[in-house]
Design an enzyme around this catalytic site. Structure first.
Site, PDB file in Angstrom:
ATOM      1  N   LYS A  33      27.141 133.891 -20.115  1.00  0.00           N
ATOM      2  CA  LYS A  33      26.609 133.517 -18.808  1.00  0.00           C
ATOM      3  C   LYS A  33      27.639 133.779 -17.713  1.00  0.00           C
ATOM      4  O   LYS A  33      27.338 134.413 -16.696  1.00  0.00           O
ATOM      5  CB  LYS A  33      26.164 132.056 -18.788  1.00  0.00           C
ATOM      6  CG  LYS A  33      25.577 131.636 -17.438  1.00  0.00           C
ATOM      7  CD  LYS A  33      25.038 130.230 -17.456  1.00  0.00           C
ATOM      8  CE  LYS A  33      26.139 129.258 -17.160  1.00  0.00           C
ATOM      9  NZ  LYS A  33      25.673 127.886 -16.967  1.00  0.00           N
ATOM     10  N   ASP A  51      20.754 130.406 -16.682  1.00  0.00           N
ATOM     11  CA  ASP A  51      21.228 129.025 -16.594  1.00  0.00           C
ATOM     12  C   ASP A  51      20.018 128.109 -16.802  1.00  0.00           C
ATOM     13  O   ASP A  51      18.946 128.576 -17.181  1.00  0.00           O
ATOM     14  CB  ASP A  51      21.940 128.766 -15.260  1.00  0.00           C
ATOM     15  CG  ASP A  51      20.985 128.700 -14.074  1.00  0.00           C
ATOM     16  OD1 ASP A  51      19.792 129.061 -14.213  1.00  0.00           O
ATOM     17  OD2 ASP A  51      21.419 128.273 -12.992  1.00  0.00           O
TER      18      ASP A  51
END
Length: 121
Positions: A33, A51
């Site tokens: 991420k 997310d």
């Protein structure tokens, strides 16, 4: 992790942040991420940031049925044109914070209400 990352950046990358995802994820404390965020901000998106907002909205909008962020990312990559990979998560995050709120989605104010399967539940 921060000290380790700084050390690697200095010793292996001449003090510069690498642009490639495979190099970014090798930095201490950097997972996919974060690597996707950095690459996108450097103007070289190589994936789609997933997310909590992106995950939730992707599922609500019927773009994925997956739970795992990596699998969600792969589903989104098939649907979103590559030139929009950096912008797409920002749009979902913004929408998730202001309209499609986790516990109280404001479907009546949603611009994609007519496309969203969750608005009919």
């Amino acid at each position: 992790a921060l000290r380790g990352t700084m050390k690697v950046l200095i010793e292996e990358h001449e003090g510069r942040v690498p642009h490639r995802l495979d190099e970014l994820v090798r930095l201490p404390g950097v997972a996919r991420k974060t690597a996707n965020v950095v690459a996108a901000e450097l103007g070289q998106a190589q994936g789609i940031v997933v997310d909590t907002h992106v995950r939730r909205l992707s599922q609500r909008l019927g773009l994925t049925r997956q739970q795992d962020p990596g699998k969600i990312e792969r589903d989104l990559q098939r649907l979103v044109p590559r030139e929009d990979w950096a912008r797409f998560p920002h749009l979902l995050i913004w929408h998730g914070r202001r309209v499609c709120i986790a516990q109280r989605p404001r479907c009546q104010d949603c611009v994609v209400n007519d496309l969203c399967p969750s608005s009919r539940i």
